[in-house]
Design a protein around this motif. Structure first.
Motif, PDB file in Angstrom:
ATOM      1  N   CYS A  19       0.836  -1.199   0.000  1.00 31.17           N
ATOM      2  CA  CYS A  19       0.000   0.000   0.000  1.00 31.17           C
ATOM      3  C   CYS A  19       0.873   1.252   0.000  1.00 31.17           C
ATOM      4  N   VAL A  21       1.077   4.809  -2.285  1.00 36.01           N
ATOM      5  CA  VAL A  21       0.445   5.608  -3.334  1.00 36.01           C
ATOM      6  C   VAL A  21       1.488   6.487  -4.004  1.00 36.01           C
ATOM      7  N   ASP A  22       1.535   6.397  -5.314  1.00 33.23           N
ATOM      8  CA  ASP A  22       2.413   7.222  -6.134  1.00 33.23           C
ATOM      9  C   ASP A  22       1.813   8.614  -6.235  1.00 33.23           C
ATOM     10  N   GLY A  26      -1.251   9.117  -8.567  1.00 36.27           N
ATOM     11  CA  GLY A  26      -2.363   8.960  -7.629  1.00 36.27           C
ATOM     12  C   GLY A  26      -2.806   7.510  -7.477  1.00 36.27           C
ATOM     13  N   LEU A  27      -2.010   6.571  -8.008  1.00 30.47           N
ATOM     14  CA  LEU A  27      -2.370   5.158  -7.964  1.00 30.47           C
ATOM     15  C   LEU A  27      -1.519   4.409  -6.947  1.00 30.47           C
ATOM     16  N   CYS A  28      -2.105   3.381  -6.353  1.00 30.93           N
ATOM     17  CA  CYS A  28      -1.363   2.499  -5.464  1.00 30.93           C
ATOM     18  C   CYS A  28      -0.375   1.698  -6.311  1.00 30.93           C
ATOM     19  N   ARG A  33      -5.109   0.988  -7.785  1.00 31.69           N
ATOM     20  CA  ARG A  33      -6.348   1.714  -7.491  1.00 31.69           C
ATOM     21  C   ARG A  33      -6.015   3.084  -6.915  1.00 31.69           C
ATOM     22  N   THR A  34      -6.990   4.001  -6.999  1.00 34.33           N
ATOM     23  CA  THR A  34      -6.851   5.304  -6.351  1.00 34.33           C
ATOM     24  C   THR A  34      -7.230   5.145  -4.882  1.00 34.33           C
ATOM     25  N   LEU A  35      -6.871   6.125  -4.061  1.00 38.24           N
ATOM     26  CA  LEU A  35      -7.266   6.069  -2.653  1.00 38.24           C
ATOM     27  C   LEU A  35      -8.780   6.030  -2.500  1.00 38.24           C
TER      28      LEU A  35
END
Length: 72
Positions: A19, A21-22, A26-28, A33-35
């Motif tokens: 887990c 997030v870049d 904005g993706l894991c 997935r996004t937050l």
């Protein structure tokens, strides 16, 4: 006497327990997935989850390869 209630079926998830997030995309880095998608996952219908899981692999290209090298 009624039968004991069955536990709910487990929810399918693309989570691989990475887990991170870049900030750029904005993706894991683990599941892409996004937050917001992660937070809402349990509220999505089975159809919504299936549709999104089918889309996730194509999101990989939105993350710079050197960032993914740290994870996968």
């Amino acid at each position: 006497m009624s039968a004991p209630a069955k536990p709910p079926a487990p929810i399918k998830t693309p989570c691989i327990k990475v887990c991170v997030v870049d900030g750029e995309s904005g993706l894991c880095l683990g599941c892409f997935r996004t937050l917001n998608e992660v937070a809402a996952w349990a509220r999505f219908s089975e159809e919504e989850r299936e549709r999104l899981m089918a889309e996730l692999p194509s999101r990989r290209e939105r993350i710079r390869p050197e960032k993914l090298g740290m994870v996968r």
